[in-house]
Design a protein around this motif. Sequence first.
Motif, mmCIF file in Angstrom:
data_model
loop_
_atom_site.group_PDB
_atom_site.id
_atom_site.type_symbol
_atom_site.label_atom_id
_atom_site.label_comp_id
_atom_site.label_asym_id
_atom_site.label_seq_id
_atom_site.Cartn_x
_atom_site.Cartn_y
_atom_site.Cartn_z
ATOM 1 N N ALA A 270 -35.498 -16.848 18.317
ATOM 2 C CA ALA A 270 -34.315 -15.521 17.934
ATOM 3 C C ALA A 270 -33.497 -15.626 18.289
ATOM 4 O O ALA A 270 -32.351 -15.736 17.856
ATOM 5 N N GLY A 271 -33.059 -15.923 19.919
ATOM 6 C CA GLY A 271 -32.312 -16.358 20.174
ATOM 7 C C GLY A 271 -31.388 -18.019 19.783
ATOM 8 O O GLY A 271 -29.949 -18.006 20.170
ATOM 9 N N ASP A 272 -31.859 -19.310 19.366
ATOM 10 C CA ASP A 272 -31.686 -20.606 19.027
ATOM 11 C C ASP A 272 -31.171 -20.797 18.066
ATOM 12 O O ASP A 272 -29.444 -21.127 17.769
ATOM 13 N N ASP A 273 -31.260 -19.712 17.289
ATOM 14 C CA ASP A 273 -30.528 -19.409 15.729
ATOM 15 C C ASP A 273 -30.666 -17.914 14.717
ATOM 16 O O ASP A 273 -31.694 -17.155 13.986
ATOM 17 N N ASN A 274 -30.112 -17.092 15.134
ATOM 18 C CA ASN A 274 -29.756 -15.532 15.160
ATOM 19 C C ASN A 274 -30.265 -15.285 13.664
ATOM 20 O O ASN A 274 -31.263 -14.214 13.310
ATOM 21 N N ASP A 275 -29.535 -15.867 13.491
ATOM 22 C CA ASP A 275 -29.565 -15.546 12.094
ATOM 23 C C ASP A 275 -30.190 -15.706 10.942
ATOM 24 O O ASP A 275 -30.744 -14.946 10.074
ATOM 25 N N SER A 276 -30.626 -17.125 11.326
ATOM 26 C CA SER A 276 -32.120 -17.903 10.417
ATOM 27 C C SER A 276 -33.107 -16.759 10.613
ATOM 28 O O SER A 276 -33.967 -16.760 9.747
ATOM 29 N N PHE A 277 -33.350 -16.657 12.188
ATOM 30 C CA PHE A 277 -34.504 -15.677 12.685
ATOM 31 C C PHE A 277 -34.526 -14.473 12.135
ATOM 32 O O PHE A 277 -35.803 -13.466 10.932
ATOM 33 N N ASN A 278 -33.246 -13.166 12.053
ATOM 34 C CA ASN A 278 -32.508 -12.554 10.621
ATOM 35 C C ASN A 278 -33.371 -12.567 9.622
ATOM 36 O O ASN A 278 -34.294 -11.132 9.261
ATOM 37 N N ASP A 279 -32.909 -13.157 9.139
ATOM 38 C CA ASP A 279 -33.078 -13.466 7.675
ATOM 39 C C ASP A 279 -34.481 -13.705 6.559
ATOM 40 O O ASP A 279 -35.060 -12.900 6.332
ATOM 41 N N ALA A 280 -35.122 -14.182 8.000
ATOM 42 C CA ALA A 280 -37.058 -14.056 7.615
ATOM 43 C C ALA A 280 -37.552 -13.222 8.049
ATOM 44 O O ALA A 280 -38.553 -13.069 7.597
ATOM 45 N N VAL A 281 -37.112 -12.067 9.037
ATOM 46 C CA VAL A 281 -37.725 -11.669 9.394
ATOM 47 C C VAL A 281 -37.487 -9.940 8.188
ATOM 48 O O VAL A 281 -38.474 -9.320 8.112
ATOM 49 N N ALA A 282 -36.168 -9.982 8.411
ATOM 50 C CA ALA A 282 -36.155 -9.724 6.904
ATOM 51 C C ALA A 282 -36.371 -9.218 5.740
ATOM 52 O O ALA A 282 -36.585 -8.394 5.108
ATOM 53 N N GLU A 283 -37.074 -10.748 5.126
ATOM 54 C CA GLU A 283 -36.857 -10.516 4.164
ATOM 55 C C GLU A 283 -38.232 -10.345 3.625
ATOM 56 O O GLU A 283 -39.314 -10.412 3.005
ATOM 57 N N PHE A 284 -39.371 -10.507 4.977
ATOM 58 C CA PHE A 284 -40.406 -10.733 5.123
ATOM 59 C C PHE A 284 -41.166 -9.091 5.279
ATOM 60 O O PHE A 284 -42.073 -8.566 4.544
ATOM 61 N N VAL A 285 -39.948 -8.717 5.597
ATOM 62 C CA VAL A 285 -40.424 -7.170 6.086
ATOM 63 C C VAL A 285 -40.171 -6.034 4.537
ATOM 64 O O VAL A 285 -40.752 -5.596 4.825
ATOM 65 N N LEU A 286 -38.803 -6.944 4.471
ATOM 66 C CA LEU A 286 -38.383 -6.230 2.930
ATOM 67 C C LEU A 286 -39.676 -6.286 1.931
ATOM 68 O O LEU A 286 -39.847 -6.136 1.044
ATOM 69 N N SER A 287 -40.813 -7.363 1.455
ATOM 70 C CA SER A 287 -41.249 -7.764 1.229
ATOM 71 C C SER A 287 -42.282 -7.698 0.994
ATOM 72 O O SER A 287 -43.107 -6.734 -0.241
ATOM 73 N N ILE A 288 -43.078 -6.595 2.647
ATOM 74 C CA ILE A 288 -44.017 -5.717 2.143
ATOM 75 C C ILE A 288 -43.909 -4.430 1.627
ATOM 76 O O ILE A 288 -44.786 -3.909 1.729
ATOM 77 N N GLN A 289 -42.213 -4.586 1.777
ATOM 78 C CA GLN A 289 -42.373 -2.498 1.799
ATOM 79 C C GLN A 289 -42.032 -2.368 0.338
ATOM 80 O O GLN A 289 -42.108 -1.553 -0.353
ATOM 81 N N ARG A 290 -41.917 -3.646 -0.716
ATOM 82 C CA ARG A 290 -41.415 -3.560 -1.890
ATOM 83 C C ARG A 290 -43.495 -3.080 -2.985
ATOM 84 O O ARG A 290 -44.218 -3.077 -2.102
#
Length: 290
Positions: A270-290
């Motif tokens: 998460a600290g090494d590449d925060n943008d890529s980490f955030n994108d991966a988590v956000a995409e996952f969380v949003l996908s299970i909310q649909r």
Amino acid sequence: MSNVNDLLEPSRLRLRGAGGIELAADQFGPADGPLVVFLHGGGQNRHSWKQTGAQLGATGMRVITMDARGHGDSQWAPDRDYRRQTMVQDLLLVLEHLDAPAVVVGASMGGVTGLLAAAEPGGKAISALVLVDIVPRPEQEGISRVMDFLGKHRDGFESIEEAAEAVAEYLPHRPRPKNTDGLLRNLRERDGRWYWHWDPDLLGDFRSRAEDPALVVEQMEHAARQLSIPVLLVRGMRSDVVSDEGAEAFQQLVPHAQLAEIGGAAHTAAGDDNDSFNDAVAEFVLSIQR
């Protein structure tokens, strides 16, 4: 242009864990948004997730970042109880208090806590699980390197700069920041020296765990086999803790688990590449909310 942290400052929470221990937490985003709870790794604190919390909170999620017992601003265990199962009970009590289905995101130690909690009766409050660079069969050489770093410098540092040198030595893959102010979240000054902001008695339990890796593997694999909720494994491609073989073994245990690999990241993904980490988590969380 405003930084996302300027746009969305967290509110402070005080939560209760096992034995009534007081746990510090920050909340980002709306109180009625989908709940995501972040658990940091050993020797870290909730500020490791500050950027992530702000960015996900800005999308409408209710994000809770929590200091584990003995870490950051959470209470140090008066009985020195930092056992794995006790941290699981802390999480389950926090989820009961928050009273909403939660996606739990755990890095390293926090990932072990989240995985084991999901297998407990109270773990039904966990609606999905994100494991950040931790699997039931981690590479013991990588775990030993983490433990060695945590065990060093128990007598503190003469200066923040000396602490920055220690971090740079531990994380040679990461560009060293020009400004060391961020380290102030992880250090406290006592008697003219700077100390990591966590209870050194944690090391006793950490080391006893590391001495019996077979038991840890057995417990985690048992919990993994029971997972029926959505699962995402986030792995740093430069990690010395989660290997190709470790990730593959986890996916055999949890065939429905998704895998996100971050190319330039190591164990501290998460600290090494925060943008890529955030994108991966956000995409996952949003996908299970649909």
